[in-house]
Design an enzyme around this catalytic site. Structure first.
Site, mmCIF file in Angstrom:
data_model
loop_
_atom_site.group_PDB
_atom_site.id
_atom_site.type_symbol
_atom_site.label_atom_id
_atom_site.label_comp_id
_atom_site.label_asym_id
_atom_site.label_seq_id
_atom_site.Cartn_x
_atom_site.Cartn_y
_atom_site.Cartn_z
ATOM 1 N N HIS A 189 18.711 52.323 51.147
ATOM 2 C CA HIS A 189 17.514 52.279 51.985
ATOM 3 C C HIS A 189 16.317 52.051 51.073
ATOM 4 O O HIS A 189 16.099 52.833 50.125
ATOM 5 C CB HIS A 189 17.290 53.614 52.694
ATOM 6 C CG HIS A 189 18.370 54.026 53.654
ATOM 7 N ND1 HIS A 189 18.211 53.979 55.021
ATOM 8 C CD2 HIS A 189 19.613 54.528 53.436
ATOM 9 C CE1 HIS A 189 19.308 54.439 55.610
ATOM 10 N NE2 HIS A 189 20.173 54.787 54.675
ATOM 11 N N HIS A 230 25.157 51.013 51.079
ATOM 12 C CA HIS A 230 23.845 50.434 51.362
ATOM 13 C C HIS A 230 22.774 51.319 50.738
ATOM 14 O O HIS A 230 22.958 52.524 50.578
ATOM 15 C CB HIS A 230 23.595 50.291 52.870
ATOM 16 C CG HIS A 230 23.778 51.564 53.634
ATOM 17 N ND1 HIS A 230 25.014 52.041 53.980
ATOM 18 C CD2 HIS A 230 22.874 52.464 54.114
ATOM 19 C CE1 HIS A 230 24.877 53.176 54.644
ATOM 20 N NE2 HIS A 230 23.590 53.467 54.732
ATOM 21 N N ARG A 257 16.152 44.613 58.074
ATOM 22 C CA ARG A 257 15.355 45.774 58.497
ATOM 23 C C ARG A 257 16.216 46.745 59.299
ATOM 24 O O ARG A 257 17.054 46.327 60.109
ATOM 25 C CB ARG A 257 14.147 45.322 59.329
ATOM 26 C CG ARG A 257 13.197 44.493 58.481
ATOM 27 C CD ARG A 257 11.834 44.293 59.097
ATOM 28 N NE ARG A 257 11.106 43.295 58.291
ATOM 29 C CZ ARG A 257 10.450 43.564 57.165
ATOM 30 N NH1 ARG A 257 10.383 44.805 56.717
ATOM 31 N NH2 ARG A 257 9.850 42.592 56.485
ATOM 32 N N ASP A 258 16.011 48.041 59.027
ATOM 33 C CA ASP A 258 16.747 49.075 59.743
ATOM 34 C C ASP A 258 16.368 49.036 61.217
ATOM 35 O O ASP A 258 15.212 48.861 61.579
ATOM 36 C CB ASP A 258 16.434 50.455 59.143
ATOM 37 C CG ASP A 258 17.462 51.501 59.537
ATOM 38 O OD1 ASP A 258 18.225 51.940 58.662
ATOM 39 O OD2 ASP A 258 17.504 51.871 60.730
ATOM 40 N N ILE A 259 17.370 49.240 62.077
ATOM 41 C CA ILE A 259 17.142 49.177 63.524
ATOM 42 C C ILE A 259 16.345 50.388 64.018
ATOM 43 O O ILE A 259 15.688 50.321 65.060
ATOM 44 C CB ILE A 259 18.507 49.042 64.252
ATOM 45 C CG1 ILE A 259 18.340 48.402 65.619
ATOM 46 C CG2 ILE A 259 19.239 50.376 64.338
ATOM 47 C CD1 ILE A 259 19.660 47.975 66.255
ATOM 48 N N VAL A 309 27.029 55.021 58.082
ATOM 49 C CA VAL A 309 27.734 53.731 58.036
ATOM 50 C C VAL A 309 28.456 53.660 56.694
ATOM 51 O O VAL A 309 27.813 53.749 55.636
ATOM 52 C CB VAL A 309 26.762 52.546 58.200
ATOM 53 C CG1 VAL A 309 27.516 51.224 58.085
ATOM 54 C CG2 VAL A 309 26.029 52.623 59.541
ATOM 55 N N ASN A 336 22.408 57.409 50.748
ATOM 56 C CA ASN A 336 23.070 58.590 51.287
ATOM 57 C C ASN A 336 24.573 58.419 51.045
ATOM 58 O O ASN A 336 25.141 57.389 51.381
ATOM 59 C CB ASN A 336 22.784 58.716 52.792
ATOM 60 C CG ASN A 336 21.308 58.926 53.087
ATOM 61 O OD1 ASN A 336 20.605 59.577 52.318
ATOM 62 N ND2 ASN A 336 20.821 58.360 54.177
HETATM 63 P P1 5GP Z 1 23.031 55.946 56.642
HETATM 64 O O1 5GP Z 1 22.836 56.985 57.723
HETATM 65 O O2 5GP Z 1 24.503 55.549 56.578
HETATM 66 O O3 5GP Z 1 22.461 56.294 55.318
HETATM 67 O O4 5GP Z 1 22.214 54.675 57.106
HETATM 68 C C1 5GP Z 1 22.648 53.822 58.114
HETATM 69 C C2 5GP Z 1 21.435 53.133 58.669
HETATM 70 O O5 5GP Z 1 21.873 52.009 59.404
HETATM 71 C C3 5GP Z 1 20.601 53.997 59.628
HETATM 72 O O6 5GP Z 1 19.279 54.120 59.125
HETATM 73 C C4 5GP Z 1 20.652 53.211 60.945
HETATM 74 O O7 5GP Z 1 19.439 53.249 61.641
HETATM 75 C C5 5GP Z 1 21.019 51.813 60.478
HETATM 76 N N1 5GP Z 1 21.756 51.034 61.466
HETATM 77 C C6 5GP Z 1 22.829 51.441 62.193
HETATM 78 N N2 5GP Z 1 23.260 50.451 62.979
HETATM 79 C C7 5GP Z 1 22.441 49.391 62.746
HETATM 80 C C8 5GP Z 1 22.385 48.065 63.286
HETATM 81 O O8 5GP Z 1 23.159 47.643 64.140
HETATM 82 N N3 5GP Z 1 21.410 47.251 62.799
HETATM 83 C C9 5GP Z 1 20.524 47.660 61.852
HETATM 84 N N4 5GP Z 1 19.606 46.782 61.442
HETATM 85 N N5 5GP Z 1 20.543 48.907 61.325
HETATM 86 C C10 5GP Z 1 21.498 49.756 61.774
#
Ligand code: 5GP
Length: 116
Positions: free
Chosen positions: A104, A102, A31-33, A98, A89
């Protein structure tokens, strides 16, 4: 940053905690944080791949596997009938923060189109 040392690699290696909802030898999902919908799961390959832009033909089975896991998770989360999104993304301008591939899985509310 070292390509094998993103926060998602640390979750895969159990160096930081996460709410893991699925794992097999190739993929982890947690799950997203900072969820943006009631279902917000990140589906991550264990193989180091910087983004969708770095995917090659060698990864086609892995990507297909991830999409099947997403559909299964959507069903188990109870959002498959109400609708959901699977989003990768790709690149900073598209919102990637990140740099480990990945997807979503987002569900549980309506989503606008076009996205912001
Ligand atoms: P992006 O912005 O790269 O598409 O998505 C990265 C996602 O990783 C974001 O939605 C962010 O909330 C999530 N995220 C970043 N750090 C962590 C973490 O330490 N744990 C979890 N579960 N999600 C994270």
């Amino acid at each position: 940053m070292n390509e094998e040392n993103t926060v998602f690699h640390k979750i895969i290696r159990r160096e930081i905690p996460a709410n893991i909802v699925f794992e097999d030898e190739r993929v982890i999902a947690f799950r997203d944080i900072q969820p943006v919908s009631s279902t917000h799961i990140l589906i991550v390959p264990k193989k180091t791949i910087r983004s969708l832009d770095a995917v090659t033909g060698d990864d086609s089975e892995l990507i297909g596997h991830i999409v099947c896991i997403a559909a299964e998770l959507a069903r188990s989360e109870g959002v498959s009938e109400s609708g959901y999104r699977l989003v990768a993304n790709t690149g900073e301008r598209a919102g990637q923060s990140v740099f480990q591939l990945h997807f979503h899985l987002l569900g549980g509310r309506p989503f606008a189109w076009p996205p912001g």
